[in-house]
Design a protein around this motif. Sequence first.
Motif, mmCIF file in Angstrom:
data_model
loop_
_atom_site.group_PDB
_atom_site.id
_atom_site.type_symbol
_atom_site.label_atom_id
_atom_site.label_comp_id
_atom_site.label_asym_id
_atom_site.label_seq_id
_atom_site.Cartn_x
_atom_site.Cartn_y
_atom_site.Cartn_z
ATOM 1 N N ASN A 142 -10.469 -27.462 -1.489
ATOM 2 C CA ASN A 142 -9.578 -28.110 -2.578
ATOM 3 C C ASN A 142 -10.217 -27.634 -3.798
ATOM 4 O O ASN A 142 -9.614 -27.502 -4.709
ATOM 5 N N THR A 166 -8.984 -24.143 -4.820
ATOM 6 C CA THR A 166 -7.739 -23.940 -5.173
ATOM 7 C C THR A 166 -7.318 -24.835 -6.282
ATOM 8 O O THR A 166 -6.044 -24.782 -6.784
ATOM 9 N N GLY A 167 -8.247 -25.541 -6.828
ATOM 10 C CA GLY A 167 -7.941 -26.189 -8.015
ATOM 11 C C GLY A 167 -7.488 -27.376 -7.882
ATOM 12 O O GLY A 167 -6.793 -28.037 -9.049
ATOM 13 N N TYR A 168 -7.133 -28.171 -6.747
ATOM 14 C CA TYR A 168 -6.701 -29.440 -6.489
ATOM 15 C C TYR A 168 -7.864 -30.464 -6.871
ATOM 16 O O TYR A 168 -7.339 -31.365 -7.656
ATOM 17 N N LEU A 169 -9.010 -30.247 -6.524
ATOM 18 C CA LEU A 169 -10.122 -31.047 -7.227
ATOM 19 C C LEU A 169 -10.996 -30.328 -8.262
ATOM 20 O O LEU A 169 -10.848 -29.114 -8.078
ATOM 21 N N SER A 170 -11.673 -30.925 -8.883
ATOM 22 C CA SER A 170 -12.508 -30.292 -9.792
ATOM 23 C C SER A 170 -13.987 -30.485 -9.445
ATOM 24 O O SER A 170 -14.183 -31.409 -8.702
ATOM 25 N N LYS A 223 -4.503 -19.609 -9.587
ATOM 26 C CA LYS A 223 -3.656 -20.147 -8.558
ATOM 27 C C LYS A 223 -2.421 -19.402 -8.212
ATOM 28 O O LYS A 223 -2.179 -19.448 -6.885
ATOM 29 N N TYR A 262 -2.425 -21.620 -0.028
ATOM 30 C CA TYR A 262 -3.034 -22.625 0.337
ATOM 31 C C TYR A 262 -2.453 -23.425 1.492
ATOM 32 O O TYR A 262 -1.486 -23.961 1.053
ATOM 33 N N ASP A 304 1.391 -33.797 -3.074
ATOM 34 C CA ASP A 304 0.832 -33.354 -4.262
ATOM 35 C C ASP A 304 -0.313 -32.200 -4.132
ATOM 36 O O ASP A 304 -0.411 -31.399 -5.368
ATOM 37 N N GLN A 305 -0.722 -31.999 -3.053
ATOM 38 C CA GLN A 305 -1.761 -30.853 -3.047
ATOM 39 C C GLN A 305 -0.852 -29.398 -3.460
ATOM 40 O O GLN A 305 -1.323 -28.554 -3.912
ATOM 41 N N PHE A 310 -0.021 -29.535 -7.116
ATOM 42 C CA PHE A 310 -1.218 -29.413 -8.114
ATOM 43 C C PHE A 310 -2.033 -27.945 -7.739
ATOM 44 O O PHE A 310 -3.005 -27.880 -8.481
ATOM 45 N N THR A 311 -1.783 -27.592 -6.662
ATOM 46 C CA THR A 311 -2.423 -26.218 -6.389
ATOM 47 C C THR A 311 -1.465 -24.951 -6.750
ATOM 48 O O THR A 311 -1.817 -23.618 -6.772
ATOM 49 N N SER A 312 -0.055 -25.353 -7.147
ATOM 50 C CA SER A 312 0.686 -24.279 -7.688
ATOM 51 C C SER A 312 0.564 -23.954 -9.087
ATOM 52 O O SER A 312 -0.066 -24.667 -9.849
ATOM 53 N N PRO A 313 0.901 -22.695 -9.559
ATOM 54 C CA PRO A 313 0.823 -22.276 -10.665
ATOM 55 C C PRO A 313 1.604 -23.011 -11.895
ATOM 56 O O PRO A 313 2.386 -22.198 -12.457
ATOM 57 N N ARG A 322 -8.247 -37.967 -11.712
ATOM 58 C CA ARG A 322 -8.284 -38.152 -10.361
ATOM 59 C C ARG A 322 -8.819 -36.905 -9.616
ATOM 60 O O ARG A 322 -9.982 -36.808 -8.648
ATOM 61 N N ARG A 323 -8.805 -35.825 -10.215
ATOM 62 C CA ARG A 323 -9.535 -34.559 -9.837
ATOM 63 C C ARG A 323 -10.780 -34.652 -10.007
ATOM 64 O O ARG A 323 -11.564 -33.846 -9.205
ATOM 65 N N TRP A 324 -11.284 -35.347 -11.218
ATOM 66 C CA TRP A 324 -12.530 -35.046 -11.405
ATOM 67 C C TRP A 324 -13.381 -36.359 -10.853
ATOM 68 O O TRP A 324 -14.566 -35.970 -10.688
#
Lengths: 316, 288
Positions: free
Chosen positions: A45, A48-52, A73, A78, B77-78, B81-84, B285-287
């Motif tokens: 994750n 792929t940039g979903y999480l930091s 991305k 993914y 959402d994955q 949020f993983t799409s460009p 939320r990502r952080w």
Amino acid sequence: MIEVKNLVKRYGNHLALDNVSFTIEKGEVVGFLGPNGAGKSTTMNIITGYLSSTEGEVLVDGLSVLDNPEKAKQKIGYLPEIPPLYTDMTVNEYLSFVCDLKKVPMSQKAEMITRITKQVRINDVRKRLIRNLSKGYKQRVGIAQALIGQPELLILDEPTVGLDPKQITEVRDLIKNLSEDHTLIISSHILAEVQAVCDRVIIINRGRIVAEDTPDNLAKTAVKSNKLELRIKGSKNDVLNGISQLPGIKFAEIVRIREEGAVDVNVETEEEADVREAIFNFCSENHYPILMMKTSEVNLEDIFLQITGEREAKRA
Amino acid sequence: MRAVYLKELRSYFTTPLGYVFMAFMLVLFGIYFMLYGLIYQNADYSYVLDAVTMLILFALPLLTMRMFSEEMKNKTDQLLFTSPVKIWKIVMGKYLAALTLFTLALVITMFQPIALSALGGSVPIQKVAGGYIGFFLYGCCFTAIGMLISSATENQLVAAIASIGVFMLIFLLDGIATMLPSTRAFALGVIIIAVLIVAFLIYRAVRDIYVTGIVGVVGIGAAVLLFFFVPSLYDNLLVNVADWCSLVIRYSDFYTGVFDFSNVVFYVSFTVFIVFLTIQVIEKRRWS
């Protein structure tokens, strides 16, 4: 292709990833192995940039996922653990939406969807609602989704989990095909899967990388003691006592009795010691016919348990 | 943005939600139109626009409850949020789709005043047009709030009920303020509590005790100093504040025929702020 540097991920006080670093070259197929909750999905994750990540960085082709997310991305396809499918769409609608999302030019869209649906063999269900598809088809739609936009890097998180044996073989074949022209990262807790397709295995446990090598090398280095399986005709105690006293033998035990008048013995030898001749000589002297003798095959399962187990033992 | 917008818009119509929402709006407008326009024979359609203000708040969560909750629940959402695509574009795509549906329903109701006018009723056109503009802005704000709440939970039901709760609170805010004691000391107390809450939120966000301390001390200090040097500021303070930031009172200007541009600015900036907050919640939320 991918450089992962000192990734740390904290959820509150829980340390999910603890200083994970590795690099993956173009064209490599890398297996990500670990028990559930080891940090495989978290790592994926983050890539792929979903999480930091809390600390550390990920570079895809030299581009930071954090600073240059759109470009990075675009290079990644993914498939998360649960395929991200909109169940109220048909396969066609869904893939067309993914094309738009990944900025595939209008002119290439139809051609790309046709090619990919052929490749993952979902051509016959293109007009059906995703909700009504079987799990195997859903998984393949998920893979199709990852392939859209022709990313060089594919990241598949447990691609065969929850499938029936036939579907597992199909998905594995598909992955093998994909590995020919993609850089691949596959996570799994099933070792045979990784063994079958990967050039390199990264074993991760409790957020740390505990081993990293080719499947073959891991098999060579990780298992230190050799194991022999024997079936010998003769009385139980005499056979066991005799074998235990041979030089080079660390440990012998009776496993079970399969055949009348014969015992199955498992023998662990000291490192680098070949005791097969000694056992033969001992048996022939005492007239105990050897019905079976074989070295136990070492599989990744053993290595995996050994490595993860050792670490846990050290911790305890 | 276009891809997300079209996908959202289509999903409103492939699921019953979009139809249920439109039906709810039209029935609501229809009932009051029937009451004021047909039974009481009143051609002033702004009465209808006034009457629906509260009940519409039960319909809006239908549009907003699934916006992010459903994506999070299904893990789709994955994909997003993983799409460009930038996060703000995803949020805007979704918001505009919900707004499109709201506007569509609103446009359909316009047949009612048009029919009234065509049948010879003396509809006060400027007043009704102003009312519609106000109603649209009012809807923009509440749709944004609903979206914000949806981005905070993966349970659609929780999102819907929380939205209705928050909507009601906002709707009744100015009423509640008038019920509270109007003494200066009480107002000061409320301000101090508000400063403490803000300080706590800042602490949650930045985890820096010094920044939090400075904000808290400066805030409370300023409030106390003002209390002693400009005490008149605290007369009716709560009611004034509640009125100023009330989404409802400002709307009443529109349908009573007052077109105050500052109200438009207020609604637009309020909406922008809430959409911005939604983007922040998702980034956050990502952080975490």
